[in-house]
Design a protein around this motif. Structure first.
Motif, PDB file in Angstrom:
ATOM      1  N   ALA A  32       0.825  -1.208   0.000  1.00 12.72           N
ATOM      2  CA  ALA A  32       0.000   0.000   0.000  1.00 12.72           C
ATOM      3  C   ALA A  32       0.862   1.261   0.000  1.00 12.72           C
ATOM      4  O   ALA A  32       0.579   2.228  -0.726  1.00 12.72           O
ATOM      5  CB  ALA A  32      -0.934  -0.006   1.207  1.00 12.72           C
ATOM      6  N   VAL A  33       1.926   1.261   0.806  1.00 15.07           N
ATOM      7  CA  VAL A  33       2.796   2.438   0.895  1.00 15.07           C
ATOM      8  C   VAL A  33       3.579   2.639  -0.400  1.00 15.07           C
ATOM      9  O   VAL A  33       3.600   3.736  -0.980  1.00 15.07           O
ATOM     10  CB  VAL A  33       3.760   2.297   2.089  1.00 15.07           C
ATOM     11  CG1 VAL A  33       4.791   3.429   2.084  1.00 15.07           C
ATOM     12  CG2 VAL A  33       2.983   2.296   3.401  1.00 15.07           C
ATOM     13  N   SER A  34       4.236   1.572  -0.863  1.00 18.06           N
ATOM     14  CA  SER A  34       5.031   1.694  -2.087  1.00 18.06           C
ATOM     15  C   SER A  34       4.143   1.894  -3.309  1.00 18.06           C
ATOM     16  O   SER A  34       4.511   2.612  -4.248  1.00 18.06           O
ATOM     17  CB  SER A  34       5.911   0.456  -2.272  1.00 18.06           C
ATOM     18  OG  SER A  34       5.134  -0.731  -2.288  1.00 18.06           O
ATOM     19  N   GLY A  35       2.965   1.278  -3.291  1.00 19.96           N
ATOM     20  CA  GLY A  35       2.043   1.452  -4.410  1.00 19.96           C
ATOM     21  C   GLY A  35       1.556   2.880  -4.529  1.00 19.96           C
ATOM     22  O   GLY A  35       1.431   3.418  -5.640  1.00 19.96           O
ATOM     23  N   ALA A  36       1.282   3.514  -3.394  1.00 18.75           N
ATOM     24  CA  ALA A  36       0.849   4.910  -3.413  1.00 18.75           C
ATOM     25  C   ALA A  36       1.949   5.809  -3.964  1.00 18.75           C
ATOM     26  O   ALA A  36       1.689   6.722  -4.761  1.00 18.75           O
ATOM     27  CB  ALA A  36       0.450   5.349  -2.008  1.00 18.75           C
ATOM     28  N   ALA A  37       3.190   5.542  -3.549  1.00 17.06           N
ATOM     29  CA  ALA A  37       4.316   6.345  -4.037  1.00 17.06           C
ATOM     30  C   ALA A  37       4.506   6.163  -5.539  1.00 17.06           C
ATOM     31  O   ALA A  37       4.720   7.138  -6.276  1.00 17.06           O
ATOM     32  CB  ALA A  37       5.587   5.963  -3.287  1.00 17.06           C
ATOM     33  N   ALA A  38       4.434   4.916  -6.005  1.00 15.99           N
ATOM     34  CA  ALA A  38       4.601   4.650  -7.435  1.00 15.99           C
ATOM     35  C   ALA A  38       3.463   5.269  -8.245  1.00 15.99           C
ATOM     36  O   ALA A  38       3.681   5.832  -9.326  1.00 15.99           O
ATOM     37  CB  ALA A  38       4.664   3.144  -7.675  1.00 15.99           C
ATOM     38  N   TYR A  39       2.260   5.179  -7.716  1.00 11.52           N
ATOM     39  CA  TYR A  39       1.094   5.733  -8.411  1.00 11.52           C
ATOM     40  C   TYR A  39       1.204   7.254  -8.522  1.00 11.52           C
ATOM     41  O   TYR A  39       0.951   7.835  -9.584  1.00 11.52           O
ATOM     42  CB  TYR A  39      -0.170   5.345  -7.653  1.00 11.52           C
ATOM     43  CG  TYR A  39      -1.452   5.833  -8.285  1.00 11.52           C
ATOM     44  CD1 TYR A  39      -2.014   5.166  -9.368  1.00 11.52           C
ATOM     45  CD2 TYR A  39      -2.109   6.965  -7.792  1.00 11.52           C
ATOM     46  CE1 TYR A  39      -3.190   5.611  -9.949  1.00 11.52           C
ATOM     47  CE2 TYR A  39      -3.283   7.418  -8.365  1.00 11.52           C
ATOM     48  CZ  TYR A  39      -3.825   6.734  -9.443  1.00 11.52           C
ATOM     49  OH  TYR A  39      -4.990   7.178 -10.019  1.00 11.52           O
ATOM     50  N   ASN A  40       1.614   7.893  -7.441  1.00 11.24           N
ATOM     51  CA  ASN A  40       1.738   9.351  -7.457  1.00 11.24           C
ATOM     52  C   ASN A  40       2.876   9.816  -8.354  1.00 11.24           C
ATOM     53  O   ASN A  40       2.791  10.880  -8.984  1.00 11.24           O
ATOM     54  CB  ASN A  40       1.936   9.876  -6.036  1.00 11.24           C
ATOM     55  CG  ASN A  40       0.629   9.946  -5.269  1.00 11.24           C
ATOM     56  OD1 ASN A  40      -0.440  10.104  -5.853  1.00 11.24           O
ATOM     57  ND2 ASN A  40       0.703   9.811  -3.953  1.00 11.24           N
ATOM     58  N   GLU A  41       3.933   9.026  -8.422  1.00 10.87           N
ATOM     59  CA  GLU A  41       5.023   9.372  -9.332  1.00 10.87           C
ATOM     60  C   GLU A  41       4.535   9.351 -10.777  1.00 10.87           C
ATOM     61  O   GLU A  41       4.880  10.227 -11.584  1.00 10.87           O
ATOM     62  CB  GLU A  41       6.181   8.390  -9.153  1.00 10.87           C
ATOM     63  CG  GLU A  41       7.396   8.709 -10.018  1.00 10.87           C
ATOM     64  CD  GLU A  41       8.529   7.734  -9.806  1.00 10.87           C
ATOM     65  OE1 GLU A  41       9.280   7.484 -10.767  1.00 10.87           O
ATOM     66  OE2 GLU A  41       8.657   7.222  -8.675  1.00 10.87           O
ATOM     67  N   GLN A  42       3.727   8.354 -11.079  1.00 17.34           N
ATOM     68  CA  GLN A  42       3.161   8.273 -12.425  1.00 17.34           C
ATOM     69  C   GLN A  42       2.207   9.440 -12.694  1.00 17.34           C
ATOM     70  O   GLN A  42       2.193  10.001 -13.797  1.00 17.34           O
ATOM     71  CB  GLN A  42       2.428   6.945 -12.598  1.00 17.34           C
ATOM     72  CG  GLN A  42       1.863   6.726 -13.995  1.00 17.34           C
ATOM     73  CD  GLN A  42       1.180   5.377 -14.129  1.00 17.34           C
ATOM     74  OE1 GLN A  42       1.088   4.618 -13.168  1.00 17.34           O
ATOM     75  NE2 GLN A  42       0.701   5.079 -15.320  1.00 17.34           N
ATOM     76  N   MET A  43       1.419   9.801 -11.691  1.00 14.37           N
ATOM     77  CA  MET A  43       0.495  10.923 -11.848  1.00 14.37           C
ATOM     78  C   MET A  43       1.257  12.226 -12.114  1.00 14.37           C
ATOM     79  O   MET A  43       0.857  13.032 -12.966  1.00 14.37           O
ATOM     80  CB  MET A  43      -0.362  11.069 -10.588  1.00 14.37           C
ATOM     81  CG  MET A  43      -1.296   9.897 -10.320  1.00 14.37           C
ATOM     82  SD  MET A  43      -2.652   9.781 -11.512  1.00 14.37           S
ATOM     83  CE  MET A  43      -3.699  11.118 -10.935  1.00 14.37           C
ATOM     84  N   LEU A  44       2.359  12.434 -11.409  1.00 10.79           N
ATOM     85  CA  LEU A  44       3.150  13.652 -11.600  1.00 10.79           C
ATOM     86  C   LEU A  44       3.788  13.681 -12.982  1.00 10.79           C
ATOM     87  O   LEU A  44       3.900  14.754 -13.597  1.00 10.79           O
ATOM     88  CB  LEU A  44       4.223  13.742 -10.514  1.00 10.79           C
ATOM     89  CG  LEU A  44       3.706  14.022  -9.091  1.00 10.79           C
ATOM     90  CD1 LEU A  44       4.835  13.889  -8.077  1.00 10.79           C
ATOM     91  CD2 LEU A  44       3.076  15.411  -9.018  1.00 10.79           C
ATOM     92  N   ARG A  45       4.219  12.518 -13.476  1.00  9.20           N
ATOM     93  CA  ARG A  45       4.790  12.477 -14.825  1.00  9.20           C
ATOM     94  C   ARG A  45       3.747  12.848 -15.871  1.00  9.20           C
ATOM     95  O   ARG A  45       4.079  13.357 -16.941  1.00  9.20           O
ATOM     96  CB  ARG A  45       5.342  11.073 -15.126  1.00  9.20           C
ATOM     97  CG  ARG A  45       6.600  10.727 -14.365  1.00  9.20           C
ATOM     98  CD  ARG A  45       7.510   9.807 -15.166  1.00  9.20           C
ATOM     99  NE  ARG A  45       6.843   8.634 -15.683  1.00  9.20           N
ATOM    100  CZ  ARG A  45       6.914   7.420 -15.131  1.00  9.20           C
ATOM    101  NH1 ARG A  45       7.607   7.245 -14.012  1.00  9.20           N
ATOM    102  NH2 ARG A  45       6.304   6.401 -15.675  1.00  9.20           N
ATOM    103  N   GLN A  46       2.496  12.582 -15.551  1.00 11.07           N
ATOM    104  CA  GLN A  46       1.399  12.914 -16.459  1.00 11.07           C
ATOM    105  C   GLN A  46       0.791  14.278 -16.152  1.00 11.07           C
ATOM    106  O   GLN A  46      -0.278  14.614 -16.659  1.00 11.07           O
ATOM    107  CB  GLN A  46       0.320  11.832 -16.376  1.00 11.07           C
ATOM    108  CG  GLN A  46       0.807  10.452 -16.814  1.00 11.07           C
ATOM    109  CD  GLN A  46      -0.213   9.356 -16.559  1.00 11.07           C
ATOM    110  OE1 GLN A  46      -1.261   9.591 -15.942  1.00 11.07           O
ATOM    111  NE2 GLN A  46       0.078   8.156 -17.031  1.00 11.07           N
ATOM    112  N   LEU A  47       1.494  15.041 -15.280  1.00 16.21           N
ATOM    113  CA  LEU A  47       1.074  16.396 -14.902  1.00 16.21           C
ATOM    114  C   LEU A  47      -0.306  16.407 -14.254  1.00 16.21           C
ATOM    115  O   LEU A  47      -1.111  17.319 -14.458  1.00 16.21           O
ATOM    116  CB  LEU A  47       1.093  17.320 -16.130  1.00 16.21           C
ATOM    117  CG  LEU A  47       2.438  17.432 -16.869  1.00 16.21           C
ATOM    118  CD1 LEU A  47       2.315  18.360 -18.063  1.00 16.21           C
ATOM    119  CD2 LEU A  47       3.531  17.905 -15.917  1.00 16.21           C
ATOM    120  N   GLN A  48      -0.563  15.369 -13.437  1.00 20.50           N
ATOM    121  CA  GLN A  48      -1.810  15.298 -12.689  1.00 20.50           C
ATOM    122  C   GLN A  48      -1.512  15.367 -11.195  1.00 20.50           C
ATOM    123  O   GLN A  48      -0.400  15.059 -10.747  1.00 20.50           O
ATOM    124  CB  GLN A  48      -2.559  13.999 -13.010  1.00 20.50           C
ATOM    125  CG  GLN A  48      -2.955  13.869 -14.480  1.00 20.50           C
ATOM    126  CD  GLN A  48      -3.764  12.619 -14.739  1.00 20.50           C
ATOM    127  OE1 GLN A  48      -4.669  12.290 -13.980  1.00 20.50           O
ATOM    128  NE2 GLN A  48      -3.436  11.911 -15.813  1.00 20.50           N
TER     129      GLN A  48
END
Length: 236
Positions: A159-175
């Protein structure tokens, strides 16, 4: 004397390998598979970075990343969930004809005599099996409790690492990134979890059912080749 010591050392080495062959073989296979996952995941991650117009990262950085962590822990948590459910479930749940099940009349925690606890403990029984009270109660469930704890810890790590990975992807997509609570209630977290759970549950159910009619000579996971299909709790 030196020759005799050398022979004794060689015998001890062979004895260790023989006594621990199963854990050593699977432990080695695990490390090789984990290394393979690391290299393959690193290549895939860098491919995604190049697609997004970003610079690739080194293997060390990838191993320390949330992307590698979530891919590893999402598999670990499902494995420990499988064993937790199997260890506790087989106390009460039975499958006629399966070596994965207890005999049909033994549903439940069984008697102290059958479990060799308390006054029925033997000289070579674990010390806490002979005691009473909370220590015996805890030790009597220690395997299942450990599997449950490892499941919860690895699921939390996912859950912790998944949230970090998900947010990193969101930032790369400017979200905008999401909070941890929002992530664990979202589709990505549950998709990762459930896709692993269903495969583990399918594997357990398949083994319990197929082992009723199919055999593997010499394996403790199978009944003896000549055992009746209705024989339950019998191992080869």
């Amino acid at each position: 004397m030196t020759s005799e010591n050398g022979k004794e050392h060689e015998q001890e080495k062979r004895s260790f390998l023989l006594d621990n062959g199963l854990s050593l073989a699977f432990g080695t296979a695990f490390l090789l598979a984990l290394a393979g996952q690391a290299f393959a995941g690193h290549a895939e991650f860098n491919s995604d970075l190049r697609t997004d117009g970003l610079a690739p990262i080194g293997l060390g950085d990838y191993l320390a990343s949330s992307h590698f962590a979530v891919d590893v822990t999402e598999n670990w948590q499902s494995e420990y969930l499988q064993f937790f459910l199997f260890v506790f479930g087989t106390v009460w749940l039975l499958q006629r004809g399966s070596p994965e099940s207890k005999e049909m009349h033994k549903a439940g925690p069984e008697s102290d005599k059958e479990q060799r606890v308390g006054r029925y403990a033997r000289a070579d029984s674990p010390r806490w099996a002979a005691t009473g009270g909370w220590r015996q109660a805890l030790y009597s469930r220690s395997l299942g409790l450990l599997m449950a704890a490892l499941f919860l810890l690895s699921w939390f790590a996912q859950a912790v690492s998944g949230a970090a990975a998900y947010n990193e992807q969101m930032l790369r997509q400017l979200q905008a990134p999401v909070g941890w609570g929002e992530y664990v209630m979202g589709a990505d977290f549950w998709s990762r979890s459930l896709q692993n759970w269903q495969s583990e549950l399918l594997a357990v159910a398949s083994m319990a059912i197929f082992s009723v009619h199919l055999r593997q000579r010499g394996s403790p996971e199978s009944k003896p080749v000549g055992a009746a299909h209705t024989s339950t709790g019998v191992e080869g």
